[in-house]
Scaffold this motif. Structure first.
Motif, PDB file in Angstrom:
ATOM      1  N   MET A 499       2.519   4.201  12.187  1.00  0.00           N
ATOM      2  CA  MET A 499       1.379   4.676  11.413  1.00  0.00           C
ATOM      3  C   MET A 499       1.335   6.206  11.377  1.00  0.00           C
ATOM      4  O   MET A 499       0.980   6.805  10.363  1.00  0.00           O
ATOM      5  N   PHE A 500       1.688   6.840  12.497  1.00  0.00           N
ATOM      6  CA  PHE A 500       1.682   8.301  12.549  1.00  0.00           C
ATOM      7  C   PHE A 500       2.758   8.873  11.638  1.00  0.00           C
ATOM      8  O   PHE A 500       2.533   9.869  10.936  1.00  0.00           O
ATOM      9  N   GLU A 501       3.936   8.239  11.608  1.00  0.00           N
ATOM     10  CA  GLU A 501       5.011   8.702  10.733  1.00  0.00           C
ATOM     11  C   GLU A 501       4.623   8.552   9.262  1.00  0.00           C
ATOM     12  O   GLU A 501       4.942   9.407   8.428  1.00  0.00           O
ATOM     13  N   TYR A 502       3.926   7.461   8.941  1.00  0.00           N
ATOM     14  CA  TYR A 502       3.466   7.274   7.561  1.00  0.00           C
ATOM     15  C   TYR A 502       2.421   8.340   7.215  1.00  0.00           C
ATOM     16  O   TYR A 502       2.405   8.872   6.096  1.00  0.00           O
ATOM     17  N   GLU A 503       1.582   8.664   8.161  1.00  0.00           N
ATOM     18  CA  GLU A 503       0.593   9.713   7.962  1.00  0.00           C
ATOM     19  C   GLU A 503       1.274  11.054   7.680  1.00  0.00           C
ATOM     20  O   GLU A 503       0.850  11.810   6.793  1.00  0.00           O
ATOM     21  N   GLN A 504       2.357  11.348   8.412  1.00  0.00           N
ATOM     22  CA  GLN A 504       3.097  12.585   8.191  1.00  0.00           C
ATOM     23  C   GLN A 504       3.733  12.595   6.799  1.00  0.00           C
ATOM     24  O   GLN A 504       3.803  13.638   6.145  1.00  0.00           O
ATOM     25  N   TYR A 505       4.181  11.427   6.372  1.00  0.00           N
ATOM     26  CA  TYR A 505       4.757  11.304   5.027  1.00  0.00           C
ATOM     27  C   TYR A 505       3.694  11.603   3.971  1.00  0.00           C
ATOM     28  O   TYR A 505       3.935  12.360   3.029  1.00  0.00           O
ATOM     29  N   SER A 609      -9.368   4.499   1.000  1.00  0.00           N
ATOM     30  CA  SER A 609     -10.700   4.674   0.420  1.00  0.00           C
ATOM     31  C   SER A 609     -10.681   4.740  -1.102  1.00  0.00           C
ATOM     32  O   SER A 609     -11.727   4.600  -1.744  1.00  0.00           O
ATOM     33  N   HIS A 610      -9.508   4.962  -1.688  1.00  0.00           N
ATOM     34  CA  HIS A 610      -9.414   5.024  -3.146  1.00  0.00           C
ATOM     35  C   HIS A 610      -9.523   3.649  -3.798  1.00  0.00           C
ATOM     36  O   HIS A 610      -9.697   3.561  -5.020  1.00  0.00           O
ATOM     37  N   GLU A 611      -9.404   2.581  -2.994  1.00  0.00           N
ATOM     38  CA  GLU A 611      -9.535   1.228  -3.542  1.00  0.00           C
ATOM     39  C   GLU A 611     -11.008   0.903  -3.759  1.00  0.00           C
ATOM     40  O   GLU A 611     -11.862   1.270  -2.944  1.00  0.00           O
ATOM     41  N   ASP A 612     -11.290   0.169  -4.842  1.00  0.00           N
ATOM     42  CA  ASP A 612     -12.671  -0.236  -5.143  1.00  0.00           C
ATOM     43  C   ASP A 612     -13.108  -1.406  -4.274  1.00  0.00           C
ATOM     44  O   ASP A 612     -14.300  -1.566  -3.986  1.00  0.00           O
ATOM     45  N   GLU A 613     -12.161  -2.244  -3.897  1.00  0.00           N
ATOM     46  CA  GLU A 613     -12.452  -3.414  -3.072  1.00  0.00           C
ATOM     47  C   GLU A 613     -11.273  -3.666  -2.141  1.00  0.00           C
ATOM     48  O   GLU A 613     -10.225  -3.016  -2.256  1.00  0.00           O
ATOM     49  N   TRP A 614     -11.462  -4.613  -1.227  1.00  0.00           N
ATOM     50  CA  TRP A 614     -10.385  -4.942  -0.290  1.00  0.00           C
ATOM     51  C   TRP A 614     -10.235  -6.457  -0.231  1.00  0.00           C
ATOM     52  O   TRP A 614     -11.100  -7.160   0.266  1.00  0.00           O
ATOM     53  N   THR A 615      -9.116  -6.932  -0.787  1.00  0.00           N
ATOM     54  CA  THR A 615      -8.854  -8.367  -0.919  1.00  0.00           C
ATOM     55  C   THR A 615      -7.511  -8.687  -0.284  1.00  0.00           C
ATOM     56  O   THR A 615      -6.759  -7.779   0.087  1.00  0.00           O
ATOM     57  N   PRO A 616      -7.153  -9.974  -0.168  1.00  0.00           N
ATOM     58  CA  PRO A 616      -5.824 -10.330   0.348  1.00  0.00           C
ATOM     59  C   PRO A 616      -4.696  -9.648  -0.411  1.00  0.00           C
ATOM     60  O   PRO A 616      -3.689  -9.249   0.192  1.00  0.00           O
ATOM     61  N   HIS A 617      -4.851  -9.492  -1.728  1.00  0.00           N
ATOM     62  CA  HIS A 617      -3.781  -8.871  -2.502  1.00  0.00           C
ATOM     63  C   HIS A 617      -3.705  -7.364  -2.272  1.00  0.00           C
ATOM     64  O   HIS A 617      -2.638  -6.760  -2.429  1.00  0.00           O
ATOM     65  N   HIS A 618      -4.809  -6.764  -1.903  1.00  0.00           N
ATOM     66  CA  HIS A 618      -4.750  -5.360  -1.499  1.00  0.00           C
ATOM     67  C   HIS A 618      -3.983  -5.223  -0.178  1.00  0.00           C
ATOM     68  O   HIS A 618      -3.253  -4.246   0.023  1.00  0.00           O
ATOM     69  N   ILE A 619      -4.168  -6.172   0.715  1.00  0.00           N
ATOM     70  CA  ILE A 619      -3.425  -6.166   1.984  1.00  0.00           C
ATOM     71  C   ILE A 619      -1.935  -6.306   1.717  1.00  0.00           C
ATOM     72  O   ILE A 619      -1.111  -5.595   2.305  1.00  0.00           O
ATOM     73  N   LEU A 620      -1.587  -7.216   0.786  1.00  0.00           N
ATOM     74  CA  LEU A 620      -0.177  -7.396   0.427  1.00  0.00           C
ATOM     75  C   LEU A 620       0.383  -6.125  -0.211  1.00  0.00           C
ATOM     76  O   LEU A 620       1.475  -5.663   0.161  1.00  0.00           O
ATOM     77  N   ALA A 621      -0.367  -5.555  -1.154  1.00  0.00           N
ATOM     78  CA  ALA A 621       0.121  -4.357  -1.847  1.00  0.00           C
ATOM     79  C   ALA A 621       0.368  -3.212  -0.868  1.00  0.00           C
ATOM     80  O   ALA A 621       1.379  -2.517  -0.955  1.00  0.00           O
ATOM     81  N   ARG A 622      -0.556  -3.026   0.078  1.00  0.00           N
ATOM     82  CA  ARG A 622      -0.370  -1.947   1.056  1.00  0.00           C
ATOM     83  C   ARG A 622       0.762  -2.275   2.012  1.00  0.00           C
ATOM     84  O   ARG A 622       1.517  -1.387   2.429  1.00  0.00           O
ATOM     85  N   GLY A 623       0.917  -3.561   2.354  1.00  0.00           N
ATOM     86  CA  GLY A 623       2.028  -3.968   3.210  1.00  0.00           C
ATOM     87  C   GLY A 623       3.369  -3.682   2.567  1.00  0.00           C
ATOM     88  O   GLY A 623       4.298  -3.189   3.223  1.00  0.00           O
ATOM     89  N   LEU A 624       3.473  -3.960   1.262  1.00  0.00           N
ATOM     90  CA  LEU A 624       4.711  -3.660   0.539  1.00  0.00           C
ATOM     91  C   LEU A 624       4.956  -2.159   0.493  1.00  0.00           C
ATOM     92  O   LEU A 624       6.095  -1.691   0.624  1.00  0.00           O
ATOM     93  N   ARG A 625       3.884  -1.399   0.320  1.00  0.00           N
ATOM     94  CA  ARG A 625       3.999   0.057   0.297  1.00  0.00           C
ATOM     95  C   ARG A 625       4.541   0.573   1.640  1.00  0.00           C
ATOM     96  O   ARG A 625       5.401   1.459   1.681  1.00  0.00           O
ATOM     97  N   LEU A 626       4.062  -0.002   2.738  1.00  0.00           N
ATOM     98  CA  LEU A 626       4.510   0.438   4.061  1.00  0.00           C
ATOM     99  C   LEU A 626       5.943   0.007   4.345  1.00  0.00           C
ATOM    100  O   LEU A 626       6.700   0.740   4.993  1.00  0.00           O
ATOM    101  N   LEU A 627       6.328  -1.180   3.860  1.00  0.00           N
ATOM    102  CA  LEU A 627       7.726  -1.596   4.029  1.00  0.00           C
ATOM    103  C   LEU A 627       8.649  -0.726   3.184  1.00  0.00           C
ATOM    104  O   LEU A 627       9.786  -0.440   3.589  1.00  0.00           O
ATOM    105  N   ASN A 628       8.191  -0.314   2.008  1.00  0.00           N
ATOM    106  CA  ASN A 628       8.980   0.625   1.202  1.00  0.00           C
ATOM    107  C   ASN A 628       9.199   1.929   1.975  1.00  0.00           C
ATOM    108  O   ASN A 628      10.293   2.502   1.963  1.00  0.00           O
ATOM    109  N   PHE A 629       8.139   2.392   2.634  1.00  0.00           N
ATOM    110  CA  PHE A 629       8.262   3.604   3.448  1.00  0.00           C
ATOM    111  C   PHE A 629       9.247   3.390   4.590  1.00  0.00           C
ATOM    112  O   PHE A 629      10.079   4.258   4.866  1.00  0.00           O
ATOM    113  N   MET A 630       9.176   2.231   5.236  1.00  0.00           N
ATOM    114  CA  MET A 630      10.098   1.945   6.337  1.00  0.00           C
ATOM    115  C   MET A 630      11.545   1.963   5.845  1.00  0.00           C
ATOM    116  O   MET A 630      12.438   2.474   6.525  1.00  0.00           O
ATOM    117  N   GLU A 631      11.771   1.417   4.660  1.00  0.00           N
ATOM    118  CA  GLU A 631      13.129   1.414   4.089  1.00  0.00           C
ATOM    119  C   GLU A 631      13.648   2.840   3.923  1.00  0.00           C
ATOM    120  O   GLU A 631      14.790   3.146   4.294  1.00  0.00           O
TER     121      GLU A 631
END
Length: 664
Positions: A499-505, A609-631
């Protein structure tokens, strides 16, 4: 030994005390200070408390001849000079407390009918010329860094030296003790201060024992200081080496006479340097025993006899010396022994040069060792500092020896940077599946490298090959998928680091270079407060009705996976009330009125905080974003978004619903 118990007041009547060079410095911390304070605070008025034995060595004239500031008080006033062999921690603590009481006492006030000046003359210093020259009643030998620190920072007196006061672990402890007592008595009245002063000077009783000339003071010191707060192995070793320096007896030609004096001075200087660097970063004081282990393994283990198991496995057998402090036994019971100095018949005697070389290696190694833990305090390149900081955040102590060896031998900078990058990558993936890397022994590699038995290129290649082998194995993606099971990513050992490395990114993508998340604060977890450093956006206890709509259609096991999925976790930059963690998403985002919430947090929080709501698909979208960062960050390939969805364990979500994702 005196049979009667004497008070501190009597002990300081016409006596002069010095902490000798073979002694450790002031080692007491919070626990010992609390115990000392409680002994005094809980002591009823006019009752006595047995404080222990004060063991002294009468300072010989050969030693006091160099005490230029003190000769007048010894010769004209007949003060008896002593070295403190045992009891210096208690004695130092009592003097610091007396000094704190004096500083809190107003001019004109008295303590037990004594003025501040009279008390100062008894316990702190005497002067013969109106204050120009001073003889301190209690202190250290002059070549000890604590000597200057005690005078200038504890006694608040001017020094006649022009050099900068050197700070060590021990001076840090002196300062902490003074601050501790200042806090304790800050609200004391004059009467309460007087009672406290009486207890310290009249009611703390000592047995005073003076060592006879025929008793070996160094051996006595080792034995006695195993009581109370034990000596560290590095402290014991210093005492042993100084002891051995006295065993080189000059022959008829005067050989060894000059050498042993120089050797003793060198040992003191090298240990002074060691404790300077070990305590230089006050926020992270380095453990002296672990440093000694690292230095020992590099200095000795290439020549140590291998165990049968080690020989069979082509190994150096490092664990023989790591387990249960085997290195300490080798140093004190086998290598640095008096017999190897005094026994003429021994096959491999110990020379002045051998001890000198070892002490110099302590000094050379400790500076490098300090910079491994504190790269910002080095002259290394920016890239090396960055990689060392990252490796330091992963807190793997088995890499310290290899890194110290690398910076002692200094291969070309390009090779070092390449290796640091490969090492950090390996350590990161090791948090996902440690078993795969069990064939890599970084400590043994460090020993072989420093001995010239393994090239740096070979070490770099073995680390890189092992990492690539893991990434290409079927275990890799299975291990990633396993992180999403059970406790999920929340229980992953490297979650804060990731999480800290993603924050630095995210910070690098902005126009500012301002940090909004401190690693030192982020990595701490204080369970006594309501502070959590990683928060579940969709709460673990989602009791509020606002969470029912989007999540209610999923089964409890699926909701648990969503809660602990990496896309549902966010680092918190500042302590937040735990009650906010279970609030609706709109409350978590924060508002201008409250100035609390993700909108006012770190870059990762602001992104959420830029999201209007937080749903299961928001969790998936952010998870994919973080895996992209890991790649991108660690150079791996997880495949398509569908593959990544399965790796996250979120294949049960509606695949037709898409949320906009940032490009890689």
């Amino acid at each position: 030994m005196q049979t009667e118990l004497i008070s501190l007041s009597k002990a300081f009547t016409e006596n002069l005390y010095r902490i000798p060079d073979y002694q450790r410095g002031y080692a007491w911390g919070l626990k010992q200070l609390k115990d000392f304070w409680n002994d005094i605070a809980q002591l009823p008025d006019r009752h006595n408390h047995y404080t222990g034995v004060l063991t002294l060595e009468a300072a010989p004239k050969s030693a006091t001849a160099t005490w230029e500031d003190d000769l007048w008080i010894i010769e004209a006033k007949n003060y008896q000079p002593h070295f403190v062999v045992d009891g210096q921690q208690r004695l130092t603590t009592a003097i610091i407390l007396i000094q704190v009481i004096l500083e809190a006492t107003q001019n004109g006030e008295t303590l037990n009918f004594d003025t501040k000046e009279e008390i100062q003359k008894r316990y702190i210093y005497l002067t013969k010329d109106g204050g120009i020259s001073r003889s301190y009643i209690f202190g250290y030998e002059k070549d000890n860094p604590s000597y200057e620190y005690l005078i200038t920072h504890i006694f608040q007196e001017q020094s006649d030296r022009h050099s900068t006061v050197e700070e060590t672990i021990y001076t840090k402890n002196l300062s902490f003790a003074k601050e501790y007592f200042q806090e304790k008595i800050k609200d004391y009245s004059a009467i309460e201060r007087e009672k406290l002063y009486t207890k310290i000077t009249q009611n703390l009783l000592f047995n005073v024992f003076t060592i006879r000339e025929d008793v070996d003071v160094f051996v006595t010191f080792e034995t006695m200081n195993n009581r109370g707060k034990p000596l560290s192995n590095l402290e014991l070793l210093k005492n042993r080496l100084i002891y051995l320096s006295t065993k080189f007896i000059p022959n008829q030609d005067g050989e060894h006479s000059h050498d042993r004096t120089k050797l003793r001075r060198t040992i003191n200087e090298c240990w002074k340097s060691a404790y300077h660097y070990l305590g230089k970063n006050k926020a992270r004081v380095l453990d002296d025993n672990f440093f000694l282990l690292v230095q020992f393994l590099m200095y000795f283990n290439v020549a140590l006899p291998r165990t049968e198991h080690a020989q069979a496995n082509n190994s150096l057998g490092l664990y023989k010396y790591k387990q249960e402090e085997g290195y300490k036994e080798y140093l004190l019971d086998e290598f640095f022994t008096a017999r190897r100095v005094t026994d003429a018949s021994i096959e491999n005697p110990l020379s002045v040069d051998a001890i000198y070389a070892y002490a110099k290696d302590i000094k050379d190694t400790v500076k490098v060792y300090h910079e491994i833990f504190n790269p910002e305090d080095s002259k290394l390149s920016g890239q090396e500092k960055m990689h060392l900081e990252r490796i330091g955040r992963l807190r793997n102590y088995d890499v310290i020896l290899l890194l110290t060896a690398m910076y002692k031998k200094k291969p070309p900078q390009a090779q070092r940077i390449s290796f640091l990058e490969q090492l950090e990558r390996m350590l990161f993936f090791r948090t996902i599946r440690s078993y795969h890397f069990h064939n890599i022994d970084l400590e043994e590699d460090g020993v072989l490298f420093i001995a010239g038995k393994k090239t740096f290129a070979e070490i770099v290649k073995s680390v890189s090959d092992c990492t690539e082998e893991f990434i290409k194995s079927k275990d890799f993606k299975e291990s990633i998928a396993n992180l999403g099971k059970g406790g999920g990513y929340y229980g992953w050992a490297a979650i804060r680091y990731f999480m800290f490395e993603y924050e630095q990114y995210l910070k690098s993508q902005t126009k500012t270079n301002r940090d909004k998340l401190s690693w030192e604060d982020f990595r701490k977890e204080n369970f006594k407060s309501d502070y959590v450093s990683v928060e579940h956006i969709y709460p673990q206890r989602a009791a509020h009705a606002s969470w029912n709509g989007a999540f209610s259609k999923y089964k409890i096991p699926q909701r648990n996976i969503l809660k602990n999925s990496i896309g549902n976790l966010v680092p918190l930059s500042i302590p937040k009330n735990s009650s906010l963690g279970n609030r609706p998403f709109v409350d978590k985002k924060g508002s201008r009125e409250q100035k609390v919430g993700y909108s006012y947090g770190c870059y990762s929080e602001i992104e959420v905080s830029h999201e209007d709501e937080w749903t299961p698909h928001h969790i998936l979208a952010r998870g994919l974003r973080l895996l992209n960062f890991m790649e991108d960050r660690w150079k791996v390939d997880f495949g398509t978004d569908r593959n990544k969805t399965d790796l996250l364990g979120l294949g049960f979500l509606d695949p037709t619903r898409k949320l906009k994702l940032p490009k890689k």
